[in-house]
Design an enzyme around this catalytic site. Structure first.
Site, PDB file in Angstrom:
ATOM      1  N   SER A 142     -48.704 -67.461  35.788  1.00  0.00           N
ATOM      2  CA  SER A 142     -48.376 -68.166  37.028  1.00  0.00           C
ATOM      3  C   SER A 142     -48.634 -67.169  38.137  1.00  0.00           C
ATOM      4  CB  SER A 142     -46.892 -68.557  37.016  1.00  0.00           C
ATOM      5  OG  SER A 142     -46.432 -68.883  38.301  1.00  0.00           O
ATOM      6  N   TYR A 154     -38.065 -66.732  35.057  1.00  0.00           N
ATOM      7  CA  TYR A 154     -39.455 -67.229  35.076  1.00  0.00           C
ATOM      8  C   TYR A 154     -40.400 -66.117  35.532  1.00  0.00           C
ATOM      9  CZ  TYR A 154     -43.260 -70.608  35.845  1.00  0.00           C
ATOM     10  OH  TYR A 154     -44.456 -71.300  35.795  1.00  0.00           O
ATOM     11  N   LYS A 158     -43.418 -64.390  33.300  1.00  0.00           N
ATOM     12  CA  LYS A 158     -44.820 -64.503  33.708  1.00  0.00           C
ATOM     13  C   LYS A 158     -45.428 -63.130  34.033  1.00  0.00           C
ATOM     14  CE  LYS A 158     -45.018 -68.976  33.175  1.00  0.00           C
ATOM     15  NZ  LYS A 158     -45.839 -69.561  32.106  1.00  0.00           N
TER      16      LYS A 158
END
Ligand SMILES: NC(=O)c1ccc[n+]([C@@H]2O[C@H](COP(=O)([O-])OP(=O)(O)OC[C@H]3O[C@@H](n4cnc5c(N)ncnc54)[C@H](O)[C@@H]3O)[C@@H](O)[C@H]2O)c1
Length: 301
Positions: A142, A154, A158
């Site tokens: 991402s 998150y 990533k």
């Protein structure tokens, strides 16, 4: 690597969003497709749609956070098609639980799927790719893999996917081995990622509540995602990267600018900038005021 009929692609998280678009893109190029996902009814529906494009398909219900399940996926793919040429480690989730005061289960879930899913995917398929003379990995990270501005679990997952992908790229090219690597770093994409909690695993206990304030942020993220680029456009960018042997796959320059600005501050030893406006989102000052108002607080400034 050329994407031609007779080759085989494996896509995790293939039942929805970017994964489904990747499966469709490869099928349109004539590749046979192995679809893996944890959501079984959606996986079956996705397989029917891909099979309707006239290629051979195999659907394998898979929890990518489970090493044995990903090893079984690789074995099933090789048994059915004899070889695998493109592996997209794409399945991913996000959690709006409070990272510091909420239960640790939310961290375990996000890291289990987003980070361990990619590790398991590489380790399960790499021996097959090397044994058959080559192939290409596409790991979905991402823009959060280069700019930590979303949720800490998150962002951490990533960042790790970017690092792992770069490590794999370097070790393959240093050893002169014929395995290509691309890392997909999208900004907002119109998918069901904001409803990722539909796949919360019962094994991790009760689903954690959303953090205070996430109500405000989630509303705007949902809007940004609803108005964002379509997954099919992302899949076209990925296909081009595989064909050209390109490592980085970005979807929007405005997000790359954010990354460059962050690294300029790193080089200047400047503290992180908490006032950055994310593309597609309201100004950060407005967001902060709305969150404070929700919590019944006033801004300290
Ligand atoms: N949508 C965005 O704005 C965006 C931006 C950057 C990166 N990404 C990344 O793109 C990838 C795909 O997400 P998406 O946006 O298409 O969301 P999505 O929710 O539409 O698709 C994700 C798919 O992964 C599957 N999945 C979830 N947990 C799984 C597990 N344990 N094992 C196997 N499959 C599992 C889901 O069932 C779903 O089909 C993710 O890695 C996500 O982090 C998305």
């Amino acid at each position: 690597m050329e994407l031609t009929a007779g080759k085989v692609a494996v896509v995790t998280g293939a039942a929805s969003g970017i994964g489904f678009a990747l499966a469709s893109r490869f099928a349109r190029a004539g590749l046979d497709v192995v679809l893996a996902d944890i959501e079984v009814p959606a996986l079956a529906a996705a397989e029917h749609k891909i099979a309707d494009l006239g290629v051979n398909t195999l659907a394998v219900p898979t929890d990518v956070s489970d090493e044995a399940a990903v090893q079984a996926l690789a074995a099933a793919a090789v048994e059915r098609f004899g070889a695998v040429h493109v592996v997209c480690n794409n399945a991913g989730v996000e959690s709006d639980a409070d990272p510091w005061f909420g239960p640790v289960s939310a961290w375990k879930w996000v890291l289990g799927v987003n980070l361990w899913g990619v590790i398991h995917g590489i380790r399960a398929f790499l021996p097959h790719l090397l044994g058959q003379g080559g192939g290409h990995f596409v790991n979905t990270a991402s823009i959060a893999g280069l700019y930590p501005g979303f949720a800490p679990s998150y962002d951490a997952s990533k960042h790790a996917v970017v690092a792992i992908s770069e490590g794999l790229y370097n070790s393959m090219s240093l050893a002169g081995l014929p395995v290509g690597v691309s890392v997909l770093c999208p900004g907002w994409v119109r998918t069901s990622i904001m409803d990722a909690s539909r796949n919360w695993p019962a094994s991790l206990g009760e689903q954690p509540p959303p953090s205070l304030g996430s109500e405000v942020v989630s509303k705007y993220v949902r809007r940004a995602i609803d108005e964002a680029m379509r997954p099919a456009a992302v899949a076209d960018l990925v296909a081009d990267a595989v064909v050209e042997g390109r490592f980085w796959v970005f979807t929007e320059q405005s997000f790359v600018d954010l990354v460059v600005r962050r690294w300029q501050r790193v080089a200047e030893r400047a503290n992180p900038d908490r006032g950055v406006d994310l593309p597609g989102m309201p100004p950060s000052a407005q967001l902060r005021e709305e969150v404070l108002a929700l919590l019944g607080l006033v801004s300290p400034e």
